[in-house]
Write a protein that holds these residues in place. Structure first.
Motif, PDB file in Angstrom:
ATOM      1  N   LEU A 288      49.902  40.228  45.349  1.00 48.62           N
ATOM      2  CA  LEU A 288      50.057  40.029  43.408  1.00 48.62           C
ATOM      3  C   LEU A 288      50.489  41.212  43.508  1.00 48.62           C
ATOM      4  O   LEU A 288      52.013  41.038  42.447  1.00 48.62           O
ATOM      5  CB  LEU A 288      48.786  40.518  42.930  1.00 48.62           C
TER       6      LEU A 288
ATOM      7  N   ILE B  16      44.664  43.211  36.860  1.00 47.33           N
ATOM      8  CA  ILE B  16      43.822  43.138  38.166  1.00 47.33           C
ATOM      9  C   ILE B  16      42.519  43.593  37.852  1.00 47.33           C
ATOM     10  O   ILE B  16      42.160  44.745  38.138  1.00 47.33           O
ATOM     11  CB  ILE B  16      44.377  42.984  39.673  1.00 47.33           C
TER      12      ILE B  16
ATOM     13  N   PRO C 155      51.786  34.378  42.062  1.00 44.70           N
ATOM     14  CA  PRO C 155      51.869  35.391  40.418  1.00 44.70           C
ATOM     15  C   PRO C 155      52.288  35.536  39.791  1.00 44.70           C
ATOM     16  O   PRO C 155      53.320  35.217  39.371  1.00 44.70           O
ATOM     17  CB  PRO C 155      51.911  36.959  41.877  1.00 44.70           C
TER      18      PRO C 155
ATOM     19  N   VAL D 147      43.591  34.534  35.688  1.00 38.81           N
ATOM     20  CA  VAL D 147      43.570  33.741  37.125  1.00 38.81           C
ATOM     21  C   VAL D 147      42.063  33.898  38.120  1.00 38.81           C
ATOM     22  O   VAL D 147      42.369  35.118  38.012  1.00 38.81           O
ATOM     23  CB  VAL D 147      45.142  33.191  37.491  1.00 38.81           C
TER      24      VAL D 147
ATOM     25  N   VAL E  23      39.012  39.341  40.991  1.00 41.80           N
ATOM     26  CA  VAL E  23      39.273  38.566  42.082  1.00 41.80           C
ATOM     27  C   VAL E  23      38.389  38.565  42.669  1.00 41.80           C
ATOM     28  O   VAL E  23      37.312  40.067  42.834  1.00 41.80           O
ATOM     29  CB  VAL E  23      40.427  39.720  43.305  1.00 41.80           C
TER      30      VAL E  23
ATOM     31  N   TYR F 147      44.158  39.566  36.625  1.00 42.60           N
ATOM     32  CA  TYR F 147      43.550  38.495  38.311  1.00 42.60           C
ATOM     33  C   TYR F 147      42.080  38.744  38.059  1.00 42.60           C
ATOM     34  O   TYR F 147      42.671  40.242  37.706  1.00 42.60           O
ATOM     35  CB  TYR F 147      44.558  38.633  39.250  1.00 42.60           C
TER      36      TYR F 147
ATOM     37  N   VAL G 182      40.234  34.270  40.932  1.00 40.57           N
ATOM     38  CA  VAL G 182      40.277  34.036  42.561  1.00 40.57           C
ATOM     39  C   VAL G 182      39.002  34.191  43.373  1.00 40.57           C
ATOM     40  O   VAL G 182      38.069  35.258  43.209  1.00 40.57           O
ATOM     41  CB  VAL G 182      41.824  34.611  42.686  1.00 40.57           C
TER      42      VAL G 182
ATOM     43  N   TYR H  76      39.168  43.516  40.389  1.00 36.75           N
ATOM     44  CA  TYR H  76      38.552  43.096  41.529  1.00 36.75           C
ATOM     45  C   TYR H  76      37.179  43.358  42.557  1.00 36.75           C
ATOM     46  O   TYR H  76      36.440  44.710  41.889  1.00 36.75           O
ATOM     47  CB  TYR H  76      39.444  42.446  42.804  1.00 36.75           C
TER      48      TYR H  76
ATOM     49  N   LEU I  69      48.260  30.845  45.591  1.00 35.81           N
ATOM     50  CA  LEU I  69      48.330  31.611  44.599  1.00 35.81           C
ATOM     51  C   LEU I  69      50.307  32.292  44.307  1.00 35.81           C
ATOM     52  O   LEU I  69      50.507  32.617  45.107  1.00 35.81           O
ATOM     53  CB  LEU I  69      48.034  32.966  44.641  1.00 35.81           C
TER      54      LEU I  69
END
Lengths: 327, 122
Positions: free
Chosen positions: A311, A321, A289, A208, A297, A295, A210, A323, A287
């Motif tokens: 999340l 994740i 989770p 995903v 981000v 993920y 974002v 980011y 979103l």
């Protein structure tokens, strides 16, 4: 002002020019010290100052903590020596970590195109191809002393000589204003690649992506990369902005995702126009989770923090994740 | 079966390592995080994050909850137990500790093993 020597307990030595950052000077001498973000956010580059004196070039760096002074810990990415120094880093290598083979380049601006209100795409040509991972960024220097991070919007392929950045102008802030003023033919010094938010080759079940605002820049590169590789898992883009006019490059995302069997996009705006049928709010509102997905981000810090909290509430661990937050 | 020998190293006086604080130290070549929890207990863990070997002592810490956030990527650990909070299931290696005559000693097992856990993630 004089050149100073930096010595490491492991025996390596290198020179640092006046005002030069220790991390960059080491890299230019073929000595690879730990780092990740390149600008003082992550703290990965902290080393212990064993002897000598240094000057901190960016006292507002988020990674600086009150206990650093007591432990004589310095951010090598934002520090220059003012005497000869002895420094103890956690690791030293003669070669770069795989996705962080940072190079100094001077690009030439090809175009600085309007995309939407206060939003542009800066296209830069390099003298030879550069390698990076989709999602990584460059530190550009649009005016002397102004170093700013911008994520490449272009997928890297196996090396590209033309790269682009999607960015926002923040009136009154010198970095983005200097970028805004660039014209075709202008030189642009840059260092790249930096950052840990890059798409792995072995995405197991799906991703995903974002994006908040100009966080779309690295997401564009990621979608382009995944499309070029023809991945078969889920690729879900959630892209949010305040208004529809600010959802720039959404068509490029749609096009990239259309080439993927399980690609889809959710666009979300806070201030919807009449007739808007999509979700309203921030990316968090759009979103769901799913702990089985990974993920990525990208966006301004408050948005990234909100997504991370969401999340976490949804049971997605930080090991799933990656980011970047700028802006 | 013989018990593993433990080699004890004096690392800090309690006047250096105050209650509610932590310090890092190299013990027999290994980076170690030593924490003096509120309530008085002293614990010692691997000094680098299991994720990407960032020094844990560079992170943020809440002494009330005993939670440490690694500065690298915000991984969270409970320093009362060494257990990973986020991501869950990623536990810090814990060294034996003793406090004698106001001095903290960290024990290094002479077992030929690496005394740290790794939990790679994204």
């Amino acid at each position: 002002m004089a050149t100073h020597r930096v010595a490491l307990p492991s025996g390596e030595e290198f020179s640092v020019a006046p005002g030069e950052r220790i991390l960059a000077a080491a890299r230019r001498a073929g000595v690879w010290l730990p780092f990740e973000c390149g600008w003082g956010s992550c703290g990965t580059c902290k080393a212990t100052l064993v002897e000598g004196e240094v000057e901190l070039l960016f006292p507002e760096a988020p990674a600086i903590k009150p206990r650093d002074a007591r432990r004589r810990r310095i951010l090598t990415c934002q520090t220059t020596p003012i005497t000869d120094v002895v420094l103890k880093p956690t690791t030293v290598s003669s070669s770069p970590p795989e996705p962080l083979a940072v190079e100094d380049r001077v690009g030439t601006v090809v175009a600085n195109l309007d995309l939407g209100p206060g939003l542009r795409r800066l296209e830069v040509e390099l003298d030879r191809p550069v390698r990076y991972r989709a999602g990584q960024y460059a530190i550009v220097e649009p005016a002397p002393g102004l170093r700013r991070c911008y994520s490449m919007a272009t997928p890297p392929g196996s090396g590209v000589a033309e790269i682009a950045f999607v960015y926002r102008r923040y009136p009154g802030r010198p970095g983005s204003s200097a970028l805004w003023a660039l014209r075709p033919g202008d030189p642009l010094p840059l260092e790249l690649p930096y950052g840990a938010m890059w798409i792995r080759d072995d995405e197991p079940t799906g991703v995903v992506l974002v994006a908040g605002g100009t966080g779309v820049s690295p997401i564009l590169a990621m979608v382009g990369d995944l499309a070029a590789r023809g991945v078969t898992g889920t690729v879900h883009v959630v892209y949010g902005a305040r208004r529809v006019e600010e959802l720039v490059c959404a068509d490029d995302l749609v096009e990239g995702l259309a080439a993927l069997p399980r690609g889809r996009i959710t666009l979300v705006v806070e201030d919807p126009p009449p007739g808007w049928s999509g979700p309203v709010g921030t990316v968090v509102d759009a979103l769901e989770p799913d702990p089985d997905l990974r993920y990525y981000v990208a966006g301004p810090p408050p948005m990234v923090d909100a997504v991370l909290a969401h999340l976490d509430d949804g049971g997605v661990g930080l090991d799933r994740i990656a980011y970047d937050s700028f802006g | 079966m013989t018990a593993t020998t433990i080699e004890w190293h004096a690392v800090f006086g309690l006047d250096e390592l105050w209650e509610g604080d932590f310090l890092d130290v190299e013990v027999a070549g290994e980076p170690v995080l030593v924490v003096h929890l509120l309530g008085g207990e002293v614990k010692a863990y691997q000094g680098v994050c299991p994720h990407q070997e960032v020094m844990l002592a560079d992170g943020d810490w809440d002494e009330e909850s005993s939670v440490l956030w690694c500065g690298g990527h915000r991984w969270e650990f409970d320093l009362r137990t060494g257990e990973g909070i986020n991501p869950a299931g990623c536990t810090l290696y814990e060294y034996p500790v003793k406090v004698e005559d106001e001095t903290v000693y960290v024990g290094v097992p002479q077992d030929g093993q690496r005394h740290y856990n790794r939990c790679p993630g994204t």
